[in-house]
Design a protein around this motif. Structure first.
Motif, PDB file in Angstrom:
ATOM      1  N   ALA A 199       0.878  -1.383   0.204  1.00  0.00           N
ATOM      2  CA  ALA A 199      -0.030   0.001   0.068  1.00  0.00           C
ATOM      3  C   ALA A 199       0.875   1.240  -0.138  1.00  0.00           C
ATOM      4  O   ALA A 199       0.590   2.244  -0.895  1.00  0.00           O
ATOM      5  CB  ALA A 199      -1.015  -0.099   1.133  1.00  0.00           C
ATOM      6  N   ASP A 200       1.843   1.405   0.979  1.00  0.00           N
ATOM      7  CA  ASP A 200       2.694   2.548   0.915  1.00  0.00           C
ATOM      8  C   ASP A 200       3.332   2.704  -0.303  1.00  0.00           C
ATOM      9  O   ASP A 200       3.484   3.703  -1.013  1.00  0.00           O
ATOM     10  CB  ASP A 200       3.750   2.382   1.930  1.00  0.00           C
ATOM     11  CG  ASP A 200       3.111   2.640   3.442  1.00  0.00           C
ATOM     12  OD1 ASP A 200       1.834   2.907   3.519  1.00  0.00           O
ATOM     13  OD2 ASP A 200       3.681   1.990   4.540  1.00  0.00           O
ATOM     14  N   LEU A 201       4.033   1.608  -0.947  1.00  0.00           N
ATOM     15  CA  LEU A 201       4.807   1.987  -2.166  1.00  0.00           C
ATOM     16  C   LEU A 201       4.159   2.273  -3.470  1.00  0.00           C
ATOM     17  O   LEU A 201       4.278   2.814  -4.272  1.00  0.00           O
ATOM     18  CB  LEU A 201       5.589   0.650  -2.417  1.00  0.00           C
ATOM     19  CG  LEU A 201       6.722   0.099  -1.310  1.00  0.00           C
ATOM     20  CD1 LEU A 201       7.255  -1.236  -1.634  1.00  0.00           C
ATOM     21  CD2 LEU A 201       7.780   1.036  -1.533  1.00  0.00           C
ATOM     22  N   HIS A 202       2.836   1.409  -3.228  1.00  0.00           N
ATOM     23  CA  HIS A 202       1.935   1.829  -4.430  1.00  0.00           C
ATOM     24  C   HIS A 202       1.567   3.340  -4.416  1.00  0.00           C
ATOM     25  O   HIS A 202       1.158   3.899  -5.467  1.00  0.00           O
ATOM     26  CB  HIS A 202       0.702   0.680  -4.288  1.00  0.00           C
ATOM     27  CG  HIS A 202      -0.233   0.794  -5.582  1.00  0.00           C
ATOM     28  ND1 HIS A 202       0.203   0.601  -6.912  1.00  0.00           N
ATOM     29  CD2 HIS A 202      -1.509   1.194  -5.644  1.00  0.00           C
ATOM     30  CE1 HIS A 202      -1.028   0.934  -7.653  1.00  0.00           C
ATOM     31  NE2 HIS A 202      -1.996   1.183  -6.917  1.00  0.00           N
ATOM     32  N   LEU A 203       1.088   3.790  -3.247  1.00  0.00           N
ATOM     33  CA  LEU A 203       0.566   5.039  -3.083  1.00  0.00           C
ATOM     34  C   LEU A 203       1.668   6.024  -3.438  1.00  0.00           C
ATOM     35  O   LEU A 203       1.755   7.360  -4.043  1.00  0.00           O
ATOM     36  CB  LEU A 203       0.527   5.209  -1.544  1.00  0.00           C
ATOM     37  CG  LEU A 203      -0.307   6.462  -1.183  1.00  0.00           C
ATOM     38  CD1 LEU A 203      -1.892   6.467  -2.049  1.00  0.00           C
ATOM     39  CD2 LEU A 203      -0.580   6.835   0.246  1.00  0.00           C
ATOM     40  N   ASP A 204       2.991   5.621  -3.148  1.00  0.00           N
ATOM     41  CA  ASP A 204       4.187   6.505  -3.538  1.00  0.00           C
ATOM     42  C   ASP A 204       4.598   6.387  -5.085  1.00  0.00           C
ATOM     43  O   ASP A 204       5.450   7.091  -5.610  1.00  0.00           O
ATOM     44  CB  ASP A 204       5.488   6.113  -2.975  1.00  0.00           C
ATOM     45  CG  ASP A 204       5.433   6.287  -1.310  1.00  0.00           C
ATOM     46  OD1 ASP A 204       4.492   7.452  -1.202  1.00  0.00           O
ATOM     47  OD2 ASP A 204       6.257   5.856  -0.648  1.00  0.00           O
ATOM     48  N   TYR A 259      -6.043  -3.627   4.824  1.00  0.00           N
ATOM     49  CA  TYR A 259      -6.512  -4.372   5.739  1.00  0.00           C
ATOM     50  C   TYR A 259      -7.636  -5.122   5.096  1.00  0.00           C
ATOM     51  O   TYR A 259      -7.976  -6.123   5.443  1.00  0.00           O
ATOM     52  CB  TYR A 259      -7.108  -3.464   6.739  1.00  0.00           C
ATOM     53  CG  TYR A 259      -5.885  -2.955   7.634  1.00  0.00           C
ATOM     54  CD1 TYR A 259      -5.457  -3.951   8.888  1.00  0.00           C
ATOM     55  CD2 TYR A 259      -4.983  -2.045   7.547  1.00  0.00           C
ATOM     56  CE1 TYR A 259      -4.379  -3.527   9.897  1.00  0.00           C
ATOM     57  CE2 TYR A 259      -3.979  -1.783   8.214  1.00  0.00           C
ATOM     58  CZ  TYR A 259      -3.790  -2.259   9.444  1.00  0.00           C
ATOM     59  OH  TYR A 259      -2.763  -2.074  10.345  1.00  0.00           O
ATOM     60  N   ALA A 260      -8.479  -4.542   4.329  1.00  0.00           N
ATOM     61  CA  ALA A 260      -9.474  -5.101   3.679  1.00  0.00           C
ATOM     62  C   ALA A 260      -8.971  -6.262   2.654  1.00  0.00           C
ATOM     63  O   ALA A 260      -9.483  -7.312   2.620  1.00  0.00           O
ATOM     64  CB  ALA A 260     -10.284  -4.138   2.564  1.00  0.00           C
ATOM     65  N   ALA A 261      -8.003  -5.997   2.041  1.00  0.00           N
ATOM     66  CA  ALA A 261      -7.486  -7.063   1.195  1.00  0.00           C
ATOM     67  C   ALA A 261      -7.066  -8.356   2.031  1.00  0.00           C
ATOM     68  O   ALA A 261      -7.164  -9.410   1.518  1.00  0.00           O
ATOM     69  CB  ALA A 261      -6.103  -6.454   0.333  1.00  0.00           C
ATOM     70  N   HIS A 262      -6.379  -8.102   3.109  1.00  0.00           N
ATOM     71  CA  HIS A 262      -5.962  -9.164   3.991  1.00  0.00           C
ATOM     72  C   HIS A 262      -7.167 -10.090   4.523  1.00  0.00           C
ATOM     73  O   HIS A 262      -7.020 -10.927   4.670  1.00  0.00           O
ATOM     74  CB  HIS A 262      -5.313  -8.392   5.134  1.00  0.00           C
ATOM     75  CG  HIS A 262      -4.375  -9.642   6.009  1.00  0.00           C
ATOM     76  ND1 HIS A 262      -3.376 -10.410   5.009  1.00  0.00           N
ATOM     77  CD2 HIS A 262      -4.432 -10.177   7.305  1.00  0.00           C
ATOM     78  CE1 HIS A 262      -2.899 -11.268   6.133  1.00  0.00           C
ATOM     79  NE2 HIS A 262      -3.580 -11.301   7.200  1.00  0.00           N
ATOM     80  N   LYS A 263      -8.062  -9.250   4.926  1.00  0.00           N
ATOM     81  CA  LYS A 263      -9.535  -9.979   5.082  1.00  0.00           C
ATOM     82  C   LYS A 263     -10.055 -10.663   4.238  1.00  0.00           C
ATOM     83  O   LYS A 263     -10.448 -11.867   4.279  1.00  0.00           O
ATOM     84  CB  LYS A 263     -10.518  -8.746   5.671  1.00  0.00           C
ATOM     85  CG  LYS A 263     -11.705  -9.470   6.177  1.00  0.00           C
ATOM     86  CD  LYS A 263     -12.701  -8.346   6.856  1.00  0.00           C
ATOM     87  CE  LYS A 263     -14.057  -9.091   7.516  1.00  0.00           C
ATOM     88  NZ  LYS A 263     -14.968  -7.983   7.998  1.00  0.00           N
ATOM     89  N   GLY A 267      -6.896  -3.571  -5.917  1.00  0.00           N
ATOM     90  CA  GLY A 267      -6.449  -2.232  -6.209  1.00  0.00           C
ATOM     91  C   GLY A 267      -7.410  -1.533  -6.883  1.00  0.00           C
ATOM     92  O   GLY A 267      -8.456  -1.857  -6.823  1.00  0.00           O
ATOM     93  N   PRO A 268      -7.162  -0.317  -7.276  1.00  0.00           N
ATOM     94  CA  PRO A 268      -8.184   0.689  -7.677  1.00  0.00           C
ATOM     95  C   PRO A 268      -8.768   0.107  -9.101  1.00  0.00           C
ATOM     96  O   PRO A 268      -9.953   0.677  -9.391  1.00  0.00           O
ATOM     97  CB  PRO A 268      -7.329   1.977  -8.052  1.00  0.00           C
ATOM     98  CG  PRO A 268      -6.065   1.491  -8.170  1.00  0.00           C
ATOM     99  CD  PRO A 268      -5.701   0.090  -7.250  1.00  0.00           C
ATOM    100  N   VAL A 269      -8.188  -0.675  -9.695  1.00  0.00           N
ATOM    101  CA  VAL A 269      -8.433  -1.108 -11.148  1.00  0.00           C
ATOM    102  C   VAL A 269      -8.837  -2.655 -10.879  1.00  0.00           C
ATOM    103  O   VAL A 269      -8.088  -3.288 -11.863  1.00  0.00           O
ATOM    104  CB  VAL A 269      -7.802  -0.806 -12.343  1.00  0.00           C
ATOM    105  CG1 VAL A 269      -8.658  -1.139 -13.587  1.00  0.00           C
ATOM    106  CG2 VAL A 269      -7.735   0.787 -12.305  1.00  0.00           C
ATOM    107  N   PRO A 270      -9.793  -3.182 -10.639  1.00  0.00           N
ATOM    108  CA  PRO A 270      -9.843  -4.811 -10.250  1.00  0.00           C
ATOM    109  C   PRO A 270     -10.221  -5.536 -11.567  1.00  0.00           C
ATOM    110  O   PRO A 270     -10.588  -4.824 -12.429  1.00  0.00           O
ATOM    111  CB  PRO A 270     -11.014  -4.984  -9.215  1.00  0.00           C
ATOM    112  CG  PRO A 270     -11.847  -3.867  -9.135  1.00  0.00           C
ATOM    113  CD  PRO A 270     -10.785  -2.522  -9.781  1.00  0.00           C
ATOM    114  N   ALA A 271     -10.620  -6.697 -11.449  1.00  0.00           N
ATOM    115  CA  ALA A 271     -11.108  -7.528 -12.580  1.00  0.00           C
ATOM    116  C   ALA A 271     -12.428  -7.077 -13.130  1.00  0.00           C
ATOM    117  O   ALA A 271     -13.062  -6.326 -12.458  1.00  0.00           O
ATOM    118  CB  ALA A 271     -10.910  -9.157 -12.254  1.00  0.00           C
TER     119      ALA A 271
END
Length: 401
Positions: free
Chosen positions: A72-77, A119-123, A103-107
């Motif tokens: 998340a941090d690296l993608h935001l950067d 956090y939502a991705a991990h859940k 991510g922001p552009v899913p399947a």
């Protein structure tokens, strides 16, 4: 960073529950860890007043919460997927799949998200990992659709592709070919009828390693080796190159000749009511080949069976070159071998093939040519042949040898 704040909050929540478990009140625990009492109330409410269970031990094969926070941090950067993968020591494909799912552009077919949410991705990953999973073919509507196509002798791969095309974004009506095989081979998986396995090409209710039978090694006078066949036949770029063989009946006393056009996979079945000797096969093949347009009579590839001992007479009558495969090399006629396997659904091994009339063979060929093929992009051989004849400049070319 947002992820750093969440990490601190998680540590405080863990300490909060340690204090509550040790006998402290909620207010005392909140004061000790430095959070508002309302936050402590929310923690208790979300876990129904009980300390949360210990986190599940996850194999190192899978992304951990810490790794998702780093993503998340690296993608935001603005880091690239390869840069993120190098930083985490993961494959770029792993990062691509993670951002594709969450991510922001899913399947296709999933709602767009504002950004990657670790956090939502991990859940969601934890929910996907739960076992056992509900079996897709427990859905009665999907099971009925699959059964209808199996009864038409469609393969699981053909059914899977057909449903994906017909029902696009409707996930409930999409199923993989492997799921269909499991429903047929494993008892208690889904609502498919147990006897439907008889409609598969093999007719078996279990799996076994693939095998193949060796062609005959008989020598034929004047044979021309497949190594001398034009290159245009090998890459299927030019139509009119065929592969042929016999499928034999009980005790090899009856047979049907099969011809398959390499570019379109179009199949012809040749009736052999008078046996399968060299002269009979010659006469019947000449009669079948001469019905084809001249541009579809370029070559025929056969194994070294003695039924084609009169190959020179066939070439003379049809102006079609005939080439012979190497001994013990059925893959050199791969399209024909595959088609013969499909035909065994209609003409099982160990049966008398002489009972089938020429009209029966025409009906079977029409049904087989009407089945969508994966190698043709799931159009039918009949459609591919029609396109070839109507628009030779834009033929449909099979994707495999």
């Amino acid at each position: 960073m947002v992820s750093e704040w969440r990490r601190v909050l998680d540590e405080r929540q863990e300490r909060f529950w340690e204090l509550v478990t040790a006998g402290s009140s909620s207010s005392q625990a909140c004061e000790a860890v430095g959070v508002d009492r309302r936050q402590g109330y929310r923690w208790r409410r979300d876990s129904s007043g009980r300390p949360p269970a210990a986190p599940r031990v996850v194999s190192a094969r899978y992304l951990s919460l810490e790794e998702r926070l780093q993503i998340a941090d690296l993608h935001l950067d603005g880091a690239s997927m390869r840069a993120i993968a190098a930083r985490l020591g993961r494959a770029p494909s792993t990062i691509s799949r993670e951002l594709g799912r969450n991510g922001p552009v899913p399947a296709a077919g999933r709602a767009r998200r504002a950004n990657y949410a670790p956090y939502a991705a991990h859940k969601r990953a934890g929910l996907r990992a739960r076992r056992p999973k509900p079996f897709k073919l427990e859905d009665a509507r999907l099971a009925l659709a699959v059964q209808a196509k199996l009864c038409l002798k469609w393969s699981p791969a053909q059914i899977s592709a057909h449903l994906a095309g017909e029902h696009g974004d409707e996930a409930a009506m999409r199923v993989s070919h492997e799921t269909i095989y499991q429903a047929l081979f494993v008892q208690g998986r889904g609502q498919l009828r147990t006897e439907l396995h008889r409609h598969l090409r093999t007719g078996r209710a279990w799996r076994r390693p693939h095998g193949f039978s060796s062609p005959t090694t008989a020598k034929i006078s004047g044979m021309v080796s497949i190594s001398e066949r034009p290159a245009e036949a090998a890459d299927r770029a030019v139509p009119g190159h065929w592969e042929g063989d016999l499928i034999l009946g009980q005790h090899c006393r009856s047979a049907i000749a099969t011809l398959v056009e390499r570019q379109t996979r179009f199949c012809l079945l040749v009736h052999l009511p008078d046996g399968h000797g060299a002269q009979t096969v010659r006469d019947r093949l000449v009669a079948a080949i001469t019905t084809l347009p001249e541009q579809l009579r370029r070559s025929l590839t056969w194994d070294q069976g003695t039924e084609l001992a009169q190959h020179q007479a066939i070439t003379l009558a049809t102006d079609m070159a005939i080439y012979f495969c190497d001994p013990h090399s059925p893959w050199q006629r791969g399209s024909n071998e595959n088609t013969n396997g499909l035909l065994r659904q209609y003409f099982p091994k160990g049966t008398d093939l002489s009972v089938h009339s020429a009209e029966d063979l025409e009906a079977v060929a029409a049904e087989l040519n009407g089945r969508p093929r994966q190698t043709l992009g799931f159009i039918t051989p009949a459609q591919a042949m029609q396109r070839l004849l109507s628009d030779p400049e834009k033929p449909v070319v099979a994707t495999t040898a």
